[in-house]
Design an enzyme around this catalytic site. Structure first.
Site, PDB file in Angstrom:
ATOM      1  CB  ALA A 217       1.431  -7.006   6.496  1.00 53.30           C
TER       2      ALA A 217
ATOM      3  CG  ASN B 252       5.312  -3.838   4.881  1.00 46.25           C
ATOM      4  OD1 ASN B 252       4.486  -4.745   5.058  1.00 46.25           O
ATOM      5  ND2 ASN B 252       6.603  -4.006   5.045  1.00 46.25           N
ATOM      6  CD  GLU B 253       2.824  -8.185   2.702  1.00 43.37           C
ATOM      7  OE1 GLU B 253       1.926  -8.912   3.177  1.00 43.37           O
ATOM      8  OE2 GLU B 253       3.878  -8.629   2.207  1.00 43.37           O
ATOM      9  CG  MET B 254      -3.094  -6.274   1.345  1.00 46.10           C
ATOM     10  SD  MET B 254      -3.895  -7.884   1.193  1.00 46.10           S
ATOM     11  CE  MET B 254      -5.061  -7.532  -0.116  1.00 46.10           C
TER      12      MET B 254
ATOM     13  CB  ILE C  94      -0.914  -0.091   1.241  1.00 41.98           C
ATOM     14  CG1 ILE C  94      -2.117   0.785   1.084  1.00 41.98           C
ATOM     15  CG2 ILE C  94      -0.178   0.182   2.525  1.00 41.98           C
ATOM     16  CD1 ILE C  94      -3.247   0.326   1.976  1.00 41.98           C
TER      17      ILE C  94
END
Lengths: 351, 254
Positions: A135, A137-139, A95
């Site tokens: 997470a 830094n992911e979703m 993201i």
């Protein structure tokens, strides 16, 4: 023991062993997934039989950007079907373009893995599925927010009820659907499979046949010691964790302790799960940190005996490979590119 | 109850073990010692020439066919010439250092790094000297992967892969060791030698065979000259206050 006590006890036990399982048991007739040449039957957990509705729901969720906080990132953003369910990047971009620290593995054939993630920290596909969602830094979205967003969508409500029967959308249902879809992402039937498991001796080039030799010969490549080739199928992994010294900084320190991070066992320092090599020619860059850009670089890395460190695997040592050996090995790795599931592999056969 | 008595010492033991081995990858830092101050008014110079007399072994053509990408980096054949002799027998690539006589003086390591480059699938320089604690920087200027491997015996032995374009490696050596053979695990024709010394008085001869050790305090010294093929030679030297010592060290061939 009276019958009543027994029932209460059993209920308590069930409650303990499947916390969160609530009523996420798929309804409808189980379907059989066609097993591609070169692979074993896909393992399916008892509490989540594969049904057509469940898989369809999982496919939809896999592509669902609303699982991310700003509705921009889906599972497929990183596990992109057009890129063999990987992303072609050294480390994942989540993201807001935030970078992670590890390379995105393909989810093709992940259904066969003994444990998910490079360090095996999720035991099953179901357990794995919830992790990238939260997470940062992911979703970057809480599970509650996922449930709320999807519950506001009548189509999703209907699709979940079709797959699981009446009841609210829950995280456990979301995870089971995603995992079910991933169990259909099988890729085999490569040139190597035709050669090895269908007796088609013309399926591999001369170079690839010699490369197979280099791959399996313990005194040459010694690759098959970890990237295992079986008699009836090949997963190209021993399902174990090894330290190759990948991810060493310029001062010679490992930057990611791998399995050690969650096992705490000293000998696990810097160990990562042996990845499958199916479709490997299509999923550059390589290694848990994406630090090796090409397959020739990977081969050269192995020739050098990896990077020395106290936990370096005993099977990693300098290799003597001629220029031809290297080219042959490359031709062999190229021959591991298989069919990509089209979504038609559901047989509709009833169990 | 019994459990606790077992658990406590076990914990302590485990903590100790992990604390001790935590930095297993890093060379131990010596305690900051009191460094010797060189007095510029009394220090002198040990200079000399290393020469070779006799028939030198012929340079050998290097076969890089095992990695065609390396071969492609060269227009002409590459020769391996370990006994590199110039006009009037001057011998290059000899490592000269003060082996004895500095007693237990401690010298501060220089701040600038010593660099070795992997270029053309060849190490440059072939012989280099380094002070204990000085930064050793390894470059890969090639379009191929190298795996540098100093075969240290007194220092920790290590090897590390460097893909094309990879960052330089930064290492240190914590103990004196003359010499450490260096190889590339991938290209068996690549060789280099590193001399690690715990003071600044070392030099590698160039094509003119000459060396100079500057700023040496007066005293009686044993200097040693090392050559990868010709072996080692020692020489006793007495350096008076602000003096200059000249010496010729001769290796003989067949």
């Amino acid at each position: 023991m009276s019958k009543r006590v027994f029932i209460v006890l059993m209920a308590a036990l069930l409650g303990v062993s499947c916390t969160g399982a609530d009523d996420a048991y798929p309804i409808g007739d189980p379907v059989v997934i066609e097993t591609p040449l070169g692979l074993p039957e896909v393992p399916v957990p008892k509490d989540s039989p594969l049904t057509a509705d469940l898989i369809a729901l999982g496919r939809r969720l896999f592509n669902e950007v609303r699982l991310s906080s700003d509705n921009t990132v889906s599972c497929a953003s990183c596990h992109n079907p057009a890129l063999h369910f990987a992303d072609g990047l050294a480390v994942a971009k989540g993201i807001g373009g935030q970078l992670g620290t590890r390379n995105t593995p393909t989810v093709l054939n992940a259904a066969y893995s003994v444990a998910q993630f490079w360090d095996g920290r999720a035991a099953t596909l179901e357990r794995q599925a919830g992790i990238p969602i939260t997470a940062a830094n992911e979703m970057n979205q809480s599970h509650e927010a996922c449930v709320t967003k999807l519950s506001a969508d009548e189509e999703y409500k209907a699709a979940f009820e079709k797959a699981f029967g009446p009841g609210p959308i829950t995280m456990s249902r979301i995870e089971k659907a995603l995992a079910a879809f991933e169990r259909t992402l099988l890729s085999g039937n490569s040139a190597f499979d035709l050669y090895k498991y269908a007796g088609n001796k013309n399926a591999l080039s001369e170079a690839a046949i010699r490369g197979l030799q280099v791959f399996t010969d313990r005194n040459k490549g010694n690759c098959a010691t970890c990237h295992v080739i079986g008699e009836t199928y090949a997963l190209f992994t021993d399902g174990k964790f090894h330290n190759l010294g990948v991810g060493m900084n310029s001062s010679g320190e490992l930057t990611d302790m791998g399995r050690f991070n969650h096992s705490g066992v000293k000998s696990d320092r810097g160990t990562f799960r042996t990845p499958s090599l199916r479709n490997v020619a299509k999923t550059a860059p390589y290694m848990h940190d994406g630090s090796l850009k090409t397959l020739p670089e990977v081969i050269a890395f192995y020739m050098g005996g990896g990077n020395s460190n106290p936990q370096l695997d005993v099977e990693i040592r300098p290799l003597m490979l001629s220029a031809q050996d290297r080219n042959d090995l490359l031709a062999f790795l190229d021959a591991l590119t298989g069919d990509i599931p089209s979504g038609e592999e559901l047989h509709g056969r009833k169990r | 109850m019994t459990h606790r008595w077992v658990a406590l010492p076990l914990c302590v033991f485990l903590i100790l073990v992990s604390a001790c081995s935590d930095k297993s990858n890093i060379e131990p830092d010596a305690d900051e010692p009191a460094y010797f101050k060189i007095d510029p008014n009394t220090a002198g110079m040990i200079a000399g020439n290393v020469i070779f007399k006799g028939k030198r072994p012929a340079p050998k053509i290097v076969d890089m066919d095992q990695d065609p990408q390396c071969a492609e980096l060269h227009q002409q054949s590459v020769y391996d010439d370990p006994v590199s002799v110039g006009s009037e027998g001057s011998l290059a690539n000899a490592f000269v250092w003060i082996k004895q006589g500095l007693d237990d003086k401690k010298f501060e390591p220089p701040t600038d790094p010593m660099v070795i480059d992997q270029k053309g699938c060849w190490f440059g320089p072939r012989v280099l000297g380094l002070q204990v604690g000085q930064t050793f920087k390894v470059l890969n200027s090639d379009p191929v992967t190298h795996n540098i491997h100093p075969l240290a015996e007194i220092n920790r032995e290590w090897n590390q892969s460097q893909s094309p374009g990879a960052e330089p490696l930064i290492r240190k050596f914590s103990r004196p060791e003359v010499m450490i053979r260096v190889k590339c695990n991938i290209h068996n024709w690549m060789h280099a030698w590193i001399g690690v010394v715990d003071h600044p008085y070392f030099a590698v001869t160039g094509p003119d065979g000459a060396f100079q050790l500057n700023n040496v305090p007066p005293g009686k010294y044993t200097i040693e000259v090392w050559h990868e093929v010709l072996g080692r030679k020692e020489e006793q030297i007495t350096l008076v206050r602000a003096g200059r010592s000249e010496t010729i060290i001769e290796f003989k061939g067949e």
